[in-house]
Enzyme design. Structure first.
Site, mmCIF file in Angstrom:
data_model
loop_
_atom_site.group_PDB
_atom_site.id
_atom_site.type_symbol
_atom_site.label_atom_id
_atom_site.label_comp_id
_atom_site.label_asym_id
_atom_site.label_seq_id
_atom_site.Cartn_x
_atom_site.Cartn_y
_atom_site.Cartn_z
ATOM 1 C CD GLU A 89 -2.482 1.375 2.684
ATOM 2 O OE1 GLU A 89 -2.131 0.684 3.658
ATOM 3 O OE2 GLU A 89 -3.435 2.170 2.717
ATOM 4 C CB VAL A 101 5.589 19.480 -12.878
ATOM 5 C CG1 VAL A 101 4.889 19.174 -14.194
ATOM 6 C CG2 VAL A 101 4.519 19.728 -11.817
HETATM 7 N N1 COA Z 1 -2.742 15.781 -10.829
HETATM 8 C C1 COA Z 1 -2.664 15.410 -12.121
HETATM 9 N N2 COA Z 1 -1.539 15.149 -12.790
HETATM 10 C C2 COA Z 1 -0.377 15.295 -12.091
HETATM 11 C C3 COA Z 1 -0.345 15.697 -10.736
HETATM 12 C C4 COA Z 1 -1.604 15.944 -10.093
HETATM 13 N N3 COA Z 1 -1.675 16.315 -8.817
HETATM 14 N N4 COA Z 1 0.947 15.765 -10.333
HETATM 15 C C5 COA Z 1 1.686 15.420 -11.398
HETATM 16 N N5 COA Z 1 0.887 15.129 -12.438
HETATM 17 C C6 COA Z 1 1.272 14.678 -13.773
HETATM 18 C C7 COA Z 1 2.374 15.509 -14.386
HETATM 19 O O1 COA Z 1 1.863 16.609 -15.073
HETATM 20 C C8 COA Z 1 3.032 14.491 -15.290
HETATM 21 O O2 COA Z 1 2.285 14.362 -16.496
HETATM 22 P P1 COA Z 1 3.034 14.104 -17.899
HETATM 23 O O3 COA Z 1 3.750 12.784 -17.735
HETATM 24 O O4 COA Z 1 1.913 14.042 -18.880
HETATM 25 O O5 COA Z 1 3.974 15.245 -18.079
HETATM 26 C C9 COA Z 1 2.900 13.180 -14.526
HETATM 27 O O6 COA Z 1 1.814 13.368 -13.609
HETATM 28 C C10 COA Z 1 4.124 12.832 -13.741
HETATM 29 O O7 COA Z 1 4.646 13.968 -13.153
HETATM 30 P P2 COA Z 1 6.008 13.991 -12.354
HETATM 31 O O8 COA Z 1 6.768 15.239 -12.688
HETATM 32 O O9 COA Z 1 6.724 12.706 -12.499
HETATM 33 O O10 COA Z 1 5.439 14.075 -10.859
HETATM 34 P P3 COA Z 1 5.918 15.048 -9.694
HETATM 35 O O11 COA Z 1 7.402 14.966 -9.513
HETATM 36 O O12 COA Z 1 5.338 16.390 -9.857
HETATM 37 O O13 COA Z 1 5.241 14.323 -8.436
HETATM 38 C C11 COA Z 1 3.352 14.238 -6.937
HETATM 39 C C12 COA Z 1 3.831 14.105 -8.390
HETATM 40 C C13 COA Z 1 1.849 13.881 -6.882
HETATM 41 C C14 COA Z 1 4.131 13.266 -6.074
HETATM 42 C C15 COA Z 1 3.623 15.683 -6.476
HETATM 43 O O14 COA Z 1 2.876 16.563 -7.261
HETATM 44 C C16 COA Z 1 3.280 15.934 -5.008
HETATM 45 O O15 COA Z 1 4.122 15.756 -4.143
HETATM 46 N N6 COA Z 1 2.031 16.382 -4.749
HETATM 47 C C17 COA Z 1 1.584 16.693 -3.399
HETATM 48 C C18 COA Z 1 1.427 15.445 -2.556
HETATM 49 C C19 COA Z 1 0.417 14.457 -3.130
HETATM 50 O O16 COA Z 1 -0.646 14.819 -3.585
HETATM 51 N N7 COA Z 1 0.786 13.137 -3.069
HETATM 52 C C20 COA Z 1 -0.027 12.056 -3.606
HETATM 53 C C21 COA Z 1 -0.968 11.495 -2.613
HETATM 54 S S1 COA Z 1 -0.182 10.667 -1.255
#
Ligand code: COA
Length: 168
Positions: A89, A101
């Site tokens: 999980e 991003v």
């Molecule tokens: N909603 C939709 N799409 C998202 C997203 C979101 N919240 N965050 C990232 N993406 C998309 C990106 O645009 C990218 O799309 P692409 O491949 O078409 O360019 C893809 O997902 C991967 O993005 P990536 O750069 O590898 O991810 P990141 O380093 O930004 O990390 C998270 C993604 C979710 C971990 C980061 O945004 C984060 O820490 N968010 C806050 C915490 C959170 O919500 N965690 C998840 C729940 S526990």
């Protein structure tokens, strides 16, 4: 205790490192877990801080941290393995806002999947925050759960405003 270390180069410039850790009571590990807990607390403001602390420091939970070339932790994932169900999980996952991003969230998830496969774990489940379901979809997660529910029901952490998602 360091369970696993792997190195990656991005754009032939900066070196990022992954490290798998679990609370072993040692100072270096505790420091890393504190850094990771702070990132989760900042990036998941709706989660109670005490709850994050409890799970990140729980000895049944493991985490993979992602570090930059200066060994600074800028993200990570905390997860719990259920060996009998061959399931893990994803409990918390976050990347610091200034590094989002840029593909690190994808690299972190790919690293987690590879590590789990080597340990004979084939199902990944998560109760995704509704704002994060887009990210999880791009990582191969879906809402239609294929796994036998006897193997997961009652084990997973469920939150209001979250969607159960699965990746095989
Ligand atoms: N909603 C939709 N799409 C998202 C997203 C979101 N919240 N965050 C990232 N993406 C998309 C990106 O645009 C990218 O799309 P692409 O491949 O078409 O360019 C893809 O997902 C991967 O993005 P990536 O750069 O590898 O991810 P990141 O380093 O930004 O990390 C998270 C993604 C979710 C971990 C980061 O945004 C984060 O820490 N968010 C806050 C915490 C959170 O919500 N965690 C998840 C729940 S526990």
């Amino acid at each position: 205790r360091t369970l696993y270390i792997d190195n990656h180069t991005i754009n032939n410039k900066s070196m990022i490192t992954f490290e798998t850790i679990r609370n072993d009571g040692t100072k270096p590990t505790m420091k890393k877990l504190v850094d990771l807990k702070n990132i989760f607390a900042r990036q998941l403001p709706k989660m109670p801080k005490e709850y994050i602390v409890r799970l990140v420091f729980d000895q049944k939970h493991e985490s993979i941290v992602i570090k930059n070339e200066n060994e600074k932790i800028f993200g990570g994932v905390c997860y719990c393995i259920f060996p009998i169900s061959k399931m893990a999980e994803v409990v918390f996952l976050a990347i610091s806002s200034d590094s989002q991003v840029k593909g690190y969230g994808t690299k972190l998830m790919n690293h987690l999947k590879t590590e789990l496969q080597t340990r004979d774990i084939h199902f990944l489940m998560t109760c995704a925050d509704n704002l994060a379901t887009g990210y999880f979809k791009k990582q191969g997660f879906h809402k239609h759960i294929l796994m036998d529910q006897n193997l997961w029901k009652g084990y997973l952490k469920d939150y209001e405003g979250s969607t159960l998602m699965e990746c095989i």
